[in-house]
Scaffold this motif. Structure first.
Motif, PDB file in Angstrom:
ATOM      1  N   UNK A  25      -1.581  10.959  24.669  1.00 22.33           N
ATOM      2  CA  UNK A  25      -2.340  11.354  25.467  1.00 22.33           C
ATOM      3  C   UNK A  25      -2.778  10.269  26.625  1.00 22.33           C
ATOM      4  N   UNK A  26      -2.955   9.040  25.893  1.00 25.37           N
ATOM      5  CA  UNK A  26      -3.459   7.838  26.606  1.00 25.37           C
ATOM      6  C   UNK A  26      -2.196   7.344  27.515  1.00 25.37           C
ATOM      7  N   UNK A  27      -1.072   7.487  27.049  1.00 20.34           N
ATOM      8  CA  UNK A  27       0.115   7.270  28.054  1.00 20.34           C
ATOM      9  C   UNK A  27       0.373   5.679  28.585  1.00 20.34           C
ATOM     10  N   UNK A  47       3.677   3.939  29.048  1.00 18.33           N
ATOM     11  CA  UNK A  47       4.593   3.887  27.987  1.00 18.33           C
ATOM     12  C   UNK A  47       4.977   5.156  27.205  1.00 18.33           C
ATOM     13  N   UNK A  48       5.780   5.354  26.477  1.00 17.14           N
ATOM     14  CA  UNK A  48       6.200   6.414  25.834  1.00 17.14           C
ATOM     15  C   UNK A  48       6.600   5.781  24.156  1.00 17.14           C
ATOM     16  N   UNK A  49       6.196   6.433  23.251  1.00 18.05           N
ATOM     17  CA  UNK A  49       6.387   6.114  21.844  1.00 18.05           C
ATOM     18  C   UNK A  49       7.367   7.005  21.446  1.00 18.05           C
ATOM     19  N   UNK A  50       8.658   6.573  21.494  1.00 18.13           N
ATOM     20  CA  UNK A  50       9.747   7.344  20.969  1.00 18.13           C
ATOM     21  C   UNK A  50      10.408   6.919  19.618  1.00 18.13           C
ATOM     22  N   UNK A  51      10.292   7.891  18.495  1.00 20.28           N
ATOM     23  CA  UNK A  51      10.828   7.051  17.314  1.00 20.28           C
ATOM     24  C   UNK A  51      10.028   5.765  16.975  1.00 20.28           C
ATOM     25  N   UNK A  52      10.969   4.916  16.510  1.00 17.76           N
ATOM     26  CA  UNK A  52      10.447   3.582  16.449  1.00 17.76           C
ATOM     27  C   UNK A  52      10.311   2.628  17.556  1.00 17.76           C
ATOM     28  N   UNK A  79      -5.800   1.841  24.440  1.00 17.09           N
ATOM     29  CA  UNK A  79      -7.116   1.971  24.193  1.00 17.09           C
ATOM     30  C   UNK A  79      -7.723   3.355  24.903  1.00 17.09           C
ATOM     31  N   UNK A  80      -8.636   4.286  24.358  1.00 16.77           N
ATOM     32  CA  UNK A  80      -8.976   5.271  24.636  1.00 16.77           C
ATOM     33  C   UNK A  80     -10.311   5.144  25.207  1.00 16.77           C
ATOM     34  N   UNK A 198     -19.213  13.895  25.049  1.00 17.80           N
ATOM     35  CA  UNK A 198     -18.833  13.123  23.679  1.00 17.80           C
ATOM     36  C   UNK A 198     -17.625  13.407  23.042  1.00 17.80           C
ATOM     37  N   UNK A 199     -16.736  14.360  23.651  1.00 21.73           N
ATOM     38  CA  UNK A 199     -15.357  14.253  22.885  1.00 21.73           C
ATOM     39  C   UNK A 199     -14.712  13.246  22.713  1.00 21.73           C
ATOM     40  N   UNK A 200     -14.288  12.823  21.614  1.00 20.07           N
ATOM     41  CA  UNK A 200     -13.487  11.386  21.597  1.00 20.07           C
ATOM     42  C   UNK A 200     -14.388  10.163  21.595  1.00 20.07           C
ATOM     43  N   UNK A 201     -15.822  10.293  21.680  1.00 20.59           N
ATOM     44  CA  UNK A 201     -16.525   9.267  21.884  1.00 20.59           C
ATOM     45  C   UNK A 201     -17.726   9.099  20.661  1.00 20.59           C
ATOM     46  N   UNK A 202     -17.433  10.341  19.628  1.00 16.25           N
ATOM     47  CA  UNK A 202     -18.347  10.082  18.586  1.00 16.25           C
ATOM     48  C   UNK A 202     -17.768  11.285  17.511  1.00 16.25           C
TER      49      UNK A 202
END
Length: 204
Positions: A25-27, A47-52, A79-80, A198-202
């Motif tokens: 989601x952050x990307x 970035x993409x996280x693909x497998x390892x 970071x979010x 507040x979604x994702x912050x608390x």
């Protein structure tokens, strides 16, 4: 010398099932490496996280990639959203006043060996996958093939690929989990009053 670690109190350990979706989601990430002369470099990149593997690209004009030693350790920091938390938002402030400000945030550290890919086809594949990842939710997604082939080639030349083989994952969500339900509700209300979602912050 002990291996570096992200400080993660027990209450702030992120649910492992949430880590990959969070990174997706952050990307983006801050890629941190240290060159042969001991000088650290950091670059913000998609970035993409693909497998390892965590894959991304840097501008060719950015000298960071030239200082990367193949196979050396790298740290990618994802970071979010983050926010200041006022003690005035806590219900317990009215009870005893023993409250102080803090900061809420979510962060993931990915560590592993890094490799540079100065290869046009590798970079084309990465850019295609990055584009598909971000365009997929759209009603009329744009594709790399929508642009003229010679224009795409021209725009691939100024970038270089990078890949981190992920050896360790540390994830922290500091979202007022140490506070009471009433205090967390107060933080959520305070964020709304400040115009923040507040979604994702608390923590719920």
């Amino acid at each position: 010398m002990p291996d570096p670690q992200l400080y993660v109190p027990r209450l702030n350990v992120m649910d492992p099932d949430d880590v990959r979706p969070f990174v997706a989601a952050v990307g983006t990430a801050q890629l941190v490496t240290v060159g042969e002369d001991g000088t650290p470099d950091a670059t913000f990149l998609p970035v993409l996280w693909e497998g390892d593997r965590l894959v991304g690209h840097l501008a060719r004009a950015n000298a960071h990639w030239r200082r990367i030693v193949g196979g050396s350790p790298a740290l990618a920091i994802v970071t979010g959203p983050d926010t200041y938390v006022s003690p005035s938002w806590y219900a317990t402030k009215a009870e005893h006043g023993r409250v102080v400000p803090t900061w809420n945030y979510t962060v993931v550290h990915l560590r592993g060996a890094v490799t540079v890919h100065d290869d046009a086809e590798w970079v084309r594949g990465l850019v295609t996958r990055l584009t598909e990842h971000h365009e997929q939710p759209r009603d009329d997604p744009w594709a790399v093939t929508d642009a003229p082939a010679d224009y795409v080639e021209k725009n691939l030349r100024p970038i270089v690929g990078v890949e981190v083989v992920v050896g360790s994952v540390e994830a922290k969500a500091k979202l007022s989990q140490n506070r009471s339900d009433e205090d967390r509700a107060g933080v959520a209300a305070g964020l709304v009053a400040d115009g923040r979602d507040p979604d994702g912050l608390v923590a719920p």
